[in-house]
Each structure stands twice: as C-alpha cells, then as structure tokens.
Design an enzyme around this catalytic site. Structure first.
Site, mmCIF file in Angstrom:
data_model
loop_
_atom_site.group_PDB
_atom_site.id
_atom_site.type_symbol
_atom_site.label_atom_id
_atom_site.label_comp_id
_atom_site.label_asym_id
_atom_site.label_seq_id
_atom_site.Cartn_x
_atom_site.Cartn_y
_atom_site.Cartn_z
ATOM 1 N N ARG A 65 0.823 -1.205 0.000
ATOM 2 C CA ARG A 65 0.000 0.000 0.000
ATOM 3 C C ARG A 65 0.857 1.256 0.000
ATOM 4 O O ARG A 65 0.501 2.271 -0.596
ATOM 5 C CB ARG A 65 -0.937 0.004 1.219
ATOM 6 C CG ARG A 65 -1.710 1.303 1.402
ATOM 7 C CD ARG A 65 -2.813 1.170 2.435
ATOM 8 N NE ARG A 65 -2.378 0.555 3.668
ATOM 9 C CZ ARG A 65 -1.693 1.182 4.637
ATOM 10 N NH1 ARG A 65 -1.352 2.444 4.504
ATOM 11 N NH2 ARG A 65 -1.339 0.538 5.732
ATOM 12 N N TYR A 118 -17.574 16.982 -14.907
ATOM 13 C CA TYR A 118 -18.071 15.606 -14.901
ATOM 14 C C TYR A 118 -19.029 15.445 -13.721
ATOM 15 O O TYR A 118 -18.764 15.906 -12.602
ATOM 16 C CB TYR A 118 -16.889 14.645 -14.789
ATOM 17 C CG TYR A 118 -17.240 13.224 -14.438
ATOM 18 C CD1 TYR A 118 -18.159 12.499 -15.197
ATOM 19 C CD2 TYR A 118 -16.641 12.597 -13.349
ATOM 20 C CE1 TYR A 118 -18.477 11.185 -14.870
ATOM 21 C CE2 TYR A 118 -16.947 11.285 -13.018
ATOM 22 C CZ TYR A 118 -17.866 10.593 -13.777
ATOM 23 O OH TYR A 118 -18.184 9.301 -13.456
ATOM 24 N N ASP A 191 -8.444 18.970 -14.406
ATOM 25 C CA ASP A 191 -8.669 17.596 -14.864
ATOM 26 C C ASP A 191 -8.363 17.564 -16.355
ATOM 27 O O ASP A 191 -9.073 18.160 -17.166
ATOM 28 C CB ASP A 191 -10.114 17.202 -14.586
ATOM 29 C CG ASP A 191 -10.402 15.734 -14.899
ATOM 30 O OD1 ASP A 191 -9.716 15.164 -15.763
ATOM 31 O OD2 ASP A 191 -11.335 15.174 -14.296
ATOM 32 N N LYS A 216 -9.035 6.196 -18.907
ATOM 33 C CA LYS A 216 -9.384 6.694 -20.228
ATOM 34 C C LYS A 216 -8.180 6.624 -21.176
ATOM 35 O O LYS A 216 -7.659 5.551 -21.435
ATOM 36 C CB LYS A 216 -9.946 8.108 -20.111
ATOM 37 C CG LYS A 216 -11.025 8.278 -19.019
ATOM 38 C CD LYS A 216 -12.170 7.310 -19.137
ATOM 39 C CE LYS A 216 -13.380 7.676 -18.276
ATOM 40 N NZ LYS A 216 -13.190 7.550 -16.825
#
Length: 413
Positions: A65, A118, A191, A216
């Site tokens: 992690r 978004y 973004d 994406k």
C-alpha cells in the site's frame, strides 16, 4: 558531437521509468513486471528506520500500500508525461481528485469550479465536501475568466477546472486563470483527462496540479480502472502521498498499474488517430440536417476554437452533438449503431456513444442538466481508432433508423 537533448514525449511514453536491469526488473525485463507481493522482505532490522523515509526510487519497498515497484514505475512515467516532478497513482480518477481536494480543504473553505464538470466530480463536491465537510462550492461558466475572478473570496482555497469539459467540450483559459491566482494562496487544479498530456500540459500553463482518470486515454484499452495526480509542488505532493498511502489508501493495484503503463506506450500513436477520426466525424455531423449543433474544439464554429489552438497541440477524440429531434429519435439513432458501442466512458481504442442525460449525467437533476445545456438529445461520442469509413457508414445507418417512422397495422384507426 551534438549536445544531449531531453527525450521527446513519444520516447517518454515508451521507456520512462523502466530500466531493464534496475531495481524493479533485475532479470532484464524490457517491460516492468507485475509485482503482486503485498509485503517485501527487509535486509535487516534498522531500529531508526521510518516508513516515510523508504525511497522507492532507490529500490526500497516495505509494504504494497505504501509503494509497489510496478506502481512506482507508472507514477514516474505519468509525472514525466505531464512535465511534473511528482506523480501518484490511485485506484480511480475519482479517488485521485478526492484525495487532492482533501489535501487542501477544511471546513469553512470555498471552492470555485467549472459548472460543466463531470457529474461524478460535481456529486463529490456537493454530497461530500459541501454536505458533510462544510466546504462551500460556487459553480461558474469558466469559459469567461472574469466569472472565475468574480467568484473568488477570501476563503477560496481551491479552483477546480476541466478543459475540455464533459460532455459539451467547453474550454477555460488555463494560463489566464493561473495568472488570476498568482498572488493568492489558492490551489489551481485541472482535470486533463479528455485532452491527455499528448495534447495539453496544464502544469506548463500555470496549474498547480493535474488530475487524470487514467482509465481513459492513458490506458486506452477499456480494461483498467485507475487515476493519477501530478504536481511540481513538493509540499502538496507530500500531503497527497500521505493521504494516498495512509489517510485514504486508495492506491492503484499492481495489475491495473501494469495495464496503464502498457497503455501509455502507444499513447502518442493512438491520440493522433483518435483526433483524425474525431475531426472527420465532427465534420460529417456538422453537415447533417438532423444535427443542430456539434461541440468539438477542432471545428472553427466551436466558441473556444481559438483558445484550443493556443493552449492545446491538438483537439482530442471526443465530441458531442445535438440531434434535432426527440428522445425517441435519439434512442432509435444510438440503438441502430453497430460500430459505436452504447456505453459510458471514453478514451478506449473502440468507439463509444452515449446519452449523457440518461447515462453519465443522470445523477444531476433535470434543472441542473437544463442549466448546463445537457438536453435529452445531446449525444456524446468517444471516437476510436477504427477505419473512418466504417464509422461514418455506421452513423449514416443511425440517421436512416432515426428518420424511419415506425408504422403499425392499426395506424389507420
């Protein structure tokens, strides 16, 4: 002998962060292996060792992690592609944005955000930061920088933008907003998912931090969920990493990190084809009588076309358009397509199509969608890399289906 130059963007996409005989790949792998270990053996017990002092760049790993060799390679590459000093890879783009905002916002702070964000980011700002954490949010039409200036307050801590936006492909002047914030202690985030670092690099335009849904374009194959943050701010990077690894723990797993790392290798070639196909599709749609508006920054008719030419090196592979009809017409159109798949998301090699009002932006109220210009017949297209003749032919078939009026035996009654 010529002076050594910096690697080009295309070269960075292929090899940055990967060393065949480096600490992450001692066997000489030409691509980074998938390191699945959740924990790593230590050479000995150092009673003065602190976990925050472990350095992945030096091949030091303790717990998956906190850091992982595959993820570290991806973080190194994405930072290089955005021209930043620090990269952090997350389990999703939403996790990346949430962690960044959490690193900077406290109760009583204020956020200025592009109104055409978004829908998932808007829900995060409204339902988490505003409703649960006491952060005020003002949405503005950021296509005019003066609207951003007018919304700023003494307690403004973050200005959060997308450019181009989802789904109407609107742009904000990134350099102009950066100048506006130059003398303020305000985090300016962008973004950059829709443009990708191939067509736009917000840090070079003055942004403090860049976010990506690497699901994406950076991945490009619709087979991994992941996100990333890049910044040059050392203190911000330290806080984001603390939250990424300890406070939130929403790190990108080894396999997803590998898939995104693999995807970046073809980013430049893919983006060229995405843009070429999107331009052809936009021009085709612009000539159709069934289409009232096409939103694509590459079209001279787009209101932000000149700004796109200034701050982007290309116009990307996503567009939206408005059908001159009803929701029933839109339904017939999208359901008749065979090359364009009816699905949410963008940025994969395959072409996708969706109705934002019924899919990605359905969580917004009808009034909110209307205010944003998201009608029931607005259609968003993520143009893939297929043959353009096949894509245009498929769209023609969609219009044919839309224009056919269904008849029934009882039509005369």
């Amino acid at each position: 002998m010529e002076d050594q130059t910096e690697p080009t963007f295309e070269t960075l996409t292929v090899s940055e962060g990967e060393e065949p005989f480096g600490s992450a790949s001692e066997a000489g792998d030409v691509v980074s292996p998938i390191h699945l270990a959740s924990t790593f053996a230590l050479p000995g017990l150092d009673t003065e060792m602190r976990l925050e002092d472990v350095d992945p760049a030096a091949g030091e790993f303790v717990y998956g992690r906190l850091s992982n060799p595959t993820r570290h390679t991806l973080e190194t590459r994405i930072a290089a592609l955005e021209g930043g000093g620090h990269g952090a890879a997350f389990a999703s783009g939403t996790a990346a944005i949430f962690t960044t905002l959490l690193a900077r916002l406290s109760p009583g702070d204020h956020v200025v955000a592009f109104e055409d964000l978004y829908a998932g980011t808007r829900r995060m700002l409204d339902d988490v930061f505003r409703s649960r954490l006491g952060v005020d949010v003002t949405y503005v039409d950021a296509t005019d920088t003066e609207n951003v200036a007018a919304a700023l307050r003494e307690e403004t801590a973050v200005v959060w933008m997308e450019s181009p936006t989802n789904p109407r492909l609107a742009l904000c002047d990134i350099a102009g907003i950066a100048d506006l914030l130059a003398d303020r202690d305000v985090l300016f985030g962008v973004d950059n998912t829709f443009a990708s670092p191939y067509f736009q690099r917000p840090l070079e335009l003055g942004a403090d931090v860049v976010a990506h849904s690497t699901t994406k374009y950076l991945n490009g194959h619709s087979d991994a969920i992941a996100g990333a943050i890049v910044t040059d701010d050392d203190a911000l990077a330290e806080e984001i990493r603390f939250l990424q690894q300890v406070g939130v723990g929403a790190v990108s797993g080894p396999f997803d990190s590998y898939l995104v790392l693999r995807g970046t290798k073809t980013l430049a070639a893919r983006m060229e084809r995405h843009e070429a196909n999107a331009t052809a599709v936009a021009e085709f749609l612009d000539d159709r009588p069934e289409v009232s508006d096409v939103y694509y920054p590459g079209l001279p008719s787009h209101p932000d076309h000149e700004l796109a030419r200034e701050q982007m090196s290309g116009f990307g592979g996503i567009l939206s358009f408005e059908l001159d009809g009803t929701i029933a017409d839109a339904k017939r159109f999208v359901e008749a397509l065979t090359e364009f798949t009816l699905a949410v998301s963008v940025g994969g090699v395959e072409s996708l199509i969706e109705l934002p009002a019924a899919m990605t932006h359905e969580p917004l109220s009808p009034a909110e969608r209307e205010a944003l210009g998201i009608s029931d017949t607005l259609i968003r297209v993520s143009v893939g890399i297929e043959g353009i003749d096949d894509l245009i032919g498929d769209l023609r078939g969609g219009f044919d289906a839309m224009n056919r009026r269904a008849t029934t035996p009882s039509a005369d009654r």
